[in-house]
Enzyme design. Sequence first.
Site, PDB file in Angstrom:
ATOM      1  N   THR B 186       0.865  -1.179   0.000  1.00  0.00           N
ATOM      2  CA  THR B 186       0.000   0.000   0.000  1.00  0.00           C
ATOM      3  C   THR B 186       0.897   1.222   0.000  1.00  0.00           C
ATOM      4  OG1 THR B 186      -0.018   0.061   2.406  1.00  0.00           O
ATOM      5  CG2 THR B 186      -1.797  -1.122   1.329  1.00  0.00           C
ATOM      6  N   GLU B 331      -5.896  -3.846   1.113  1.00  0.00           N
ATOM      7  CA  GLU B 331      -5.983  -4.799   2.222  1.00  0.00           C
ATOM      8  C   GLU B 331      -7.202  -5.718   2.099  1.00  0.00           C
ATOM      9  OE1 GLU B 331      -5.326  -1.619   2.426  1.00  0.00           O
ATOM     10  OE2 GLU B 331      -3.772  -1.199   3.920  1.00  0.00           O
ATOM     11  N   LYS B 439     -12.412  19.421  10.291  1.00  0.00           N
ATOM     12  CA  LYS B 439     -13.066  19.603  11.580  1.00  0.00           C
ATOM     13  C   LYS B 439     -13.194  21.091  11.864  1.00  0.00           C
ATOM     14  CE  LYS B 439     -11.653  15.079  13.046  1.00  0.00           C
ATOM     15  NZ  LYS B 439     -10.658  14.208  13.667  1.00  0.00           N
ATOM     16  N   TRP B 444     -17.926  18.013  11.739  1.00  0.00           N
ATOM     17  CA  TRP B 444     -17.123  17.463  10.648  1.00  0.00           C
ATOM     18  C   TRP B 444     -17.687  17.907   9.297  1.00  0.00           C
ATOM     19  CZ3 TRP B 444     -15.449  11.655  11.661  1.00  0.00           C
ATOM     20  CH2 TRP B 444     -14.743  11.591  12.874  1.00  0.00           C
TER      21      TRP B 444
END
Lengths: 542, 542
Positions: B186, B331, B439, B444
């Site tokens: 990754t 993954e 934020k 959010w």
Amino acid sequence: MLGLMQNQPLLISSLIDFAEKHHGDAEVVSRRVEGDIHRYTWRDVAGRARQVANALDGLKVGFSDRVATLAWNGYRHLELYFGVSGSGRVLHTINPRLHPDQVAWIANHAEDQVVCFDMTFLPIIQAVHARCETVKHWVALCDADKLPEGSGIPNLVSYEAWIGAQPNTCTWPSFDENSASSMCYTSGTTGNPKAALYSHRSTLLHAYAAALPDVMCLSARDAVLPVVPMFHVNAWGIPYSAALTGAKLVFPGPAMDGKSIYELIEAEKVSYAAGVPTVWQMLLNHMKPGNLRFSTLKRTVIGGSACPPAMITAFNDEYGVEVLHAWGMTEMSPLGTLCTLKNKHLAMSEADKMKIRLKQGRAIFGVDMKIVGDDGHELPWDGKAYGDLMVKGPWIVREYFKGEGGNPLVDGWFPTGDVATIDADGYMQITDRSKDVIKSGGEWISSIEIENIAMAHPAVAMAACIGMRHPKWDERPIVAVVKRPGAEVTREELLQFFEGKTAKWQIPDDVVFVDAIPLGATGKMLKTRLRELLKDYKLPGL
Amino acid sequence: MLGLMQNQPLLISSLIDFAEKHHGDAEVVSRRVEGDIHRYTWRDVAGRARQVANALDGLKVGFSDRVATLAWNGYRHLELYFGVSGSGRVLHTINPRLHPDQVAWIANHAEDQVVCFDMTFLPIIQAVHARCETVKHWVALCDADKLPEGSGIPNLVSYEAWIGAQPNTCTWPSFDENSASSMCYTSGTTGNPKAALYSHRSTLLHAYAAALPDVMCLSARDAVLPVVPMFHVNAWGIPYSAALTGAKLVFPGPAMDGKSIYELIEAEKVSYAAGVPTVWQMLLNHMKPGNLRFSTLKRTVIGGSACPPAMITAFNDEYGVEVLHAWGMTEMSPLGTLCTLKNKHLAMSEADKMKIRLKQGRAIFGVDMKIVGDDGHELPWDGKAYGDLMVKGPWIVREYFKGEGGNPLVDGWFPTGDVATIDADGYMQITDRSKDVIKSGGEWISSIEIENIAMAHPAVAMAACIGMRHPKWDERPIVAVVKRPGAEVTREELLQFFEGKTAKWQIPDDVVFVDAIPLGATGKMLKTRLRELLKDYKLPGL
């Protein structure tokens, strides 16, 4: 070096967990033994399957203990599929069309601890319960107030009272994915019945494969009607694949006549249905007189025995329904091949496509196959050479329960008992059962080919071809025919009908008109029984 | 008690065996690095994959030893997929878009024994070969006569000479299905790259699942174009699922521009294509001016990052191509969710269907997911609550190669690093990457939502939203915008465009016009790099 992926066994419980969580409000609709329609959702199936698991805990039924069913396709049977196997017990689906003596033999052989049965089959249970030595609990699949009084069956409980007393929560146990999950006895023609013992792993791999676009093509947009029985090879695995995909399930219950099936297809917007040819013939027979049409049915998979070409044509041309031939066996979980077209076939004429559709199809990934000659050597895939069909794969038996019949494999391959060709594109066509092939003058005649020709005659409702002893040719074929209601045809006209459709020496020596062809417990023609019925028959000229 | 099914490990070699035997004449077509079109069949792939296996035997490359590739999507890469893994070695696909220092670090960390590379990447190999301590053999994916002279790479051989010297027969070895089959690093934003180490089992289960009707819906009637690279999470598993289904494969090679992709789709009658949004945007940009149309393309799966709604609309409404949102990770092998509709959605208006299509989709059977809050407790599936997305399943990592980064799991669940909602029907929607969420004043703001709104403006070709430090609100969003060629829009017009499309306090404080948004090795926007470029930027009014 091992990979570093998560260790997670393939378990049947994960199917019902998935269906509940991701397709909780998808419907499961059943025509009940009582005749009415029952509807609820995958969420309900899951909750009640957990009640089944808890109820089995309550009876102290152990891991791998067998829990038997004698039941139609319906929601309670579905709950048992997941509740019994999910909790680590082995679901033993008994074919209620077997003779009670066989039912008793099978229950004893399987050492069933619990037997759950639809009320339809109460007489069978009454006939056999005293002989079932291992069964400790009898459960009638009905409401508490429907439980028959004075049945004579000790400790009989109703399913609803039994599971109703249990909470609908539990954590499914985790265990080796190779653990036994379910079993099904084959109605063998010789010797005692033998059971295929499926595992969680084999069931899940089969469930993935069966849902593939080139197999049953199941998705969350389908409404699936398995007419193939849940008491026989897990209704082709449809209950599992439906949970895996979130498809709507529609169960016919005991009403397998053409009218009932047709009404269910229309009322529940069925997109996909699976069944044996005899059931579809009844459906077509029902639809033809009233010129009825399907409004949602798109695909039907036909298997169990070879499908007459006339039926494929009728579905395709008259009703716009794609017919896919399938082939499998109890010993194969059951799916082996499906007859879906390849890209290169799409531009073909309808007539050429039909030639492919008449074959049993090509192998699903997971199933390996070959044909071998008398001496065991592999034969070419040329669509002409025919030999004994052998298969292997992770959802095919390596031996039967309790080692019955010894090692069935030949060099790791399972002999199917079918005689087949395979063409260069991998399409397999069964030419006959090994035992039904007619051996005439050193050549083989396919009984199925003869039947298909007869079935194409408009006056013929059903046809069965068998070989009769002949002093010169060893065997000669005759065909037993059931006429359509109101239709007329003579022996001579029918024999004439064969001219030009097959080699002259393959044309049957005689036609015998009968009222019915004996059918076996799974709807297949029972040729052994037909031979008994015709034991005094003499070939013309002998 | 165990079931009595045949013991057969799930191995990648069985995929290529199956494709050869059942779909031997189905085509594999590649645009080569040389620019021309190469075409052959699955039968050829199988024969040459066996030559690869024999060639690796010849080099004494051991079981589980790593064989690396730096290659585009093409037929030789496909042969390595099956030849390397099928023979028990581990295929290590290296992303050639990584910095050469990273390539060297990865090759050393993986302990690669052999590296096979497309000629495009010769400069990378020249830059790193001296630092790759474990590599004994360098193979250039070209004909013998194309091998560069004086490359400075010791013992460099051409792929064609290397495998050409080998017979095309071998018997694939059988081994534990949990053996490592392939690996992919990754491109982590922090720390060293970490590798997912896939197994034969995980790859085969993923191959079954990826072909399902509700996932990529692959069959022997499809021609599949994976624009998603084979050097990154196995091109979403398409090479494996194509072999499993006998689909035709079409490889774009290095030519990922709109014109080349469009021509390949048309010439090879592609029915299904998979790629990241940036590639599809180039395709649409190419098609629009000339009013071009697709004649065979039916479905496209878009993943890698959230797809702008405007792109889904364009494909659906203007080109009649069904767009399916997909979501996955290195993954996760990589597929986790696909956005296919359920039966109950079919009767909806197009506008309502679009609301669903904008989501990342619902879990494939095999993947379990949940969202959790800051304190780790599970959040409801109501489409509103959002939290960290966690997954588990048999094709999801349990740890990284060599234990890098320690145990990534939390109570058996893999934290994806995405923030998401899940609705009552199980449709997951990513609201942001955990690290990209802005934020502001304790609330959010989803950077993706801001980008989607900006992208819907006709003058905007690409948009990236990032948070900037703010003394009062902690962070405030700004949006960096690349204008379409020839299009004009002012900062004020664009800010005005946000009015009524999101809450007032979520509207960015500023628009910054840039020539290009930095893209990472897999085509995703590199916000870390964008932040660096804007390090001297000051919010208006500060």
